[in-house]
Motif scaffolding. Sequence first.
Motif, mmCIF file in Angstrom:
data_model
loop_
_atom_site.group_PDB
_atom_site.id
_atom_site.type_symbol
_atom_site.label_atom_id
_atom_site.label_comp_id
_atom_site.label_asym_id
_atom_site.label_seq_id
_atom_site.Cartn_x
_atom_site.Cartn_y
_atom_site.Cartn_z
ATOM 1 N N LEU A 10 0.856 -1.166 0.000
ATOM 2 C CA LEU A 10 0.000 0.000 0.000
ATOM 3 C C LEU A 10 0.901 1.227 0.000
ATOM 4 N N ASN A 11 0.689 2.132 -0.897
ATOM 5 C CA ASN A 11 1.472 3.368 -0.963
ATOM 6 C C ASN A 11 0.671 4.514 -0.363
ATOM 7 N N HIS A 12 1.335 5.338 0.456
ATOM 8 C CA HIS A 12 0.723 6.502 1.102
ATOM 9 C C HIS A 12 -0.553 6.107 1.850
ATOM 10 N N GLY A 13 -0.389 5.237 2.836
ATOM 11 C CA GLY A 13 -1.535 4.739 3.586
ATOM 12 C C GLY A 13 -1.450 5.072 5.060
ATOM 13 N N GLU A 14 -2.496 4.694 5.790
ATOM 14 C CA GLU A 14 -2.580 4.912 7.231
ATOM 15 C C GLU A 14 -3.126 3.659 7.894
ATOM 16 N N PHE A 15 -2.638 3.379 9.102
ATOM 17 C CA PHE A 15 -3.108 2.245 9.891
ATOM 18 C C PHE A 15 -3.531 2.762 11.253
ATOM 19 N N THR A 16 -4.663 2.276 11.754
ATOM 20 C CA THR A 16 -5.093 2.597 13.109
ATOM 21 C C THR A 16 -5.857 1.418 13.682
ATOM 22 N N PRO A 17 -5.608 1.079 14.947
ATOM 23 C CA PRO A 17 -6.412 0.047 15.602
ATOM 24 C C PRO A 17 -7.658 0.658 16.257
ATOM 25 N N CYS A 18 -7.794 1.971 16.198
ATOM 26 C CA CYS A 18 -8.902 2.683 16.854
ATOM 27 C C CYS A 18 -10.192 2.559 16.045
ATOM 28 N N ASP A 19 -11.310 2.703 16.732
ATOM 29 C CA ASP A 19 -12.601 2.779 16.050
ATOM 30 C C ASP A 19 -12.646 4.087 15.267
ATOM 31 N N ILE A 20 -13.116 4.011 14.024
ATOM 32 C CA ILE A 20 -13.204 5.226 13.211
ATOM 33 C C ILE A 20 -14.648 5.642 12.988
ATOM 34 N N CYS A 21 -15.569 4.989 13.703
ATOM 35 C CA CYS A 21 -16.989 5.348 13.643
ATOM 36 C C CYS A 21 -17.554 5.389 15.058
ATOM 37 N N THR A 22 -18.507 6.282 15.270
ATOM 38 C CA THR A 22 -19.192 6.343 16.553
ATOM 39 C C THR A 22 -20.200 5.189 16.621
ATOM 40 N N ALA A 23 -20.836 5.017 17.772
ATOM 41 C CA ALA A 23 -21.828 3.952 17.943
ATOM 42 C C ALA A 23 -23.002 4.118 16.974
ATOM 43 N N SER A 24 -23.286 5.359 16.584
ATOM 44 C CA SER A 24 -24.389 5.609 15.645
ATOM 45 C C SER A 24 -23.967 5.460 14.182
ATOM 46 N N GLY A 25 -22.661 5.194 13.933
ATOM 47 C CA GLY A 25 -22.185 4.989 12.570
ATOM 48 C C GLY A 25 -21.581 6.199 11.904
ATOM 49 N N LYS A 26 -21.504 7.314 12.616
ATOM 50 C CA LYS A 26 -20.910 8.524 12.041
ATOM 51 C C LYS A 26 -19.383 8.420 12.111
ATOM 52 N N PRO A 27 -18.670 8.919 11.096
ATOM 53 C CA PRO A 27 -17.212 8.845 11.121
ATOM 54 C C PRO A 27 -16.619 9.762 12.192
ATOM 55 N N LYS A 28 -15.496 9.322 12.757
ATOM 56 C CA LYS A 28 -14.761 10.151 13.716
ATOM 57 C C LYS A 28 -13.270 9.946 13.478
ATOM 58 N N ALA A 29 -12.477 10.922 13.863
ATOM 59 C CA ALA A 29 -11.026 10.838 13.694
ATOM 60 C C ALA A 29 -10.450 9.871 14.727
ATOM 61 N N PRO A 30 -9.514 9.004 14.314
ATOM 62 C CA PRO A 30 -8.909 8.090 15.277
ATOM 63 C C PRO A 30 -8.009 8.836 16.255
ATOM 64 N N THR A 31 -7.885 8.297 17.453
ATOM 65 C CA THR A 31 -7.021 8.906 18.466
ATOM 66 C C THR A 31 -5.557 8.756 18.085
ATOM 67 N N PHE A 32 -5.221 7.622 17.477
ATOM 68 C CA PHE A 32 -3.843 7.265 17.202
ATOM 69 C C PHE A 32 -3.782 6.588 15.838
ATOM 70 N N LYS A 33 -2.792 6.950 15.014
ATOM 71 C CA LYS A 33 -2.623 6.279 13.727
ATOM 72 C C LYS A 33 -1.172 6.347 13.285
ATOM 73 N N ILE A 34 -0.832 5.468 12.354
ATOM 74 C CA ILE A 34 0.498 5.450 11.751
ATOM 75 C C ILE A 34 0.314 5.750 10.266
ATOM 76 N N ALA A 35 0.932 6.801 9.792
ATOM 77 C CA ALA A 35 0.903 7.159 8.373
ATOM 78 C C ALA A 35 2.272 6.835 7.789
ATOM 79 N N ALA A 36 2.300 6.318 6.562
ATOM 80 C CA ALA A 36 3.576 5.937 5.951
ATOM 81 C C ALA A 36 3.505 6.062 4.439
ATOM 82 N N SER A 37 4.688 6.213 3.824
ATOM 83 C CA SER A 37 4.730 6.284 2.368
ATOM 84 C C SER A 37 4.551 4.899 1.750
#
Length: 90
Positions: free
Chosen positions: A1-28
């Motif tokens: 994967l080129n220019h991607g991001e990985f996060t183990p955090c939930d990226i959606c609220t309980a109602s299904g709306k998107p939210k920003a992860p608390t922690f992520k790894i971005a890489a080329s």
Amino acid sequence: LNHGEFTPCDICTASGKPKAPTFKIAASRIIQDREHQVIYYTNAVILVKGLPIFYAPVFWHADPTAERRSGFLTPRIEIGNKRGVSVETP
């Protein structure tokens, strides 16, 4: 994967709306080695709440599907009204 991001955090609220992860790894470049159950990163930046806190030209950690592996243990970072900021490691 080129220019991607990985996060183990939930990226959606309980109602299904998107939210920003608390922690992520971005890489080329991100490579998942399924045989050795490791994920490799090139030019990795670890971001907490969108702020870069660590850069590594080469970085790797155990694949989340691995039952038991040594390496970087993904912390769980939370911010709440009761405890404030808390960090939990597996």
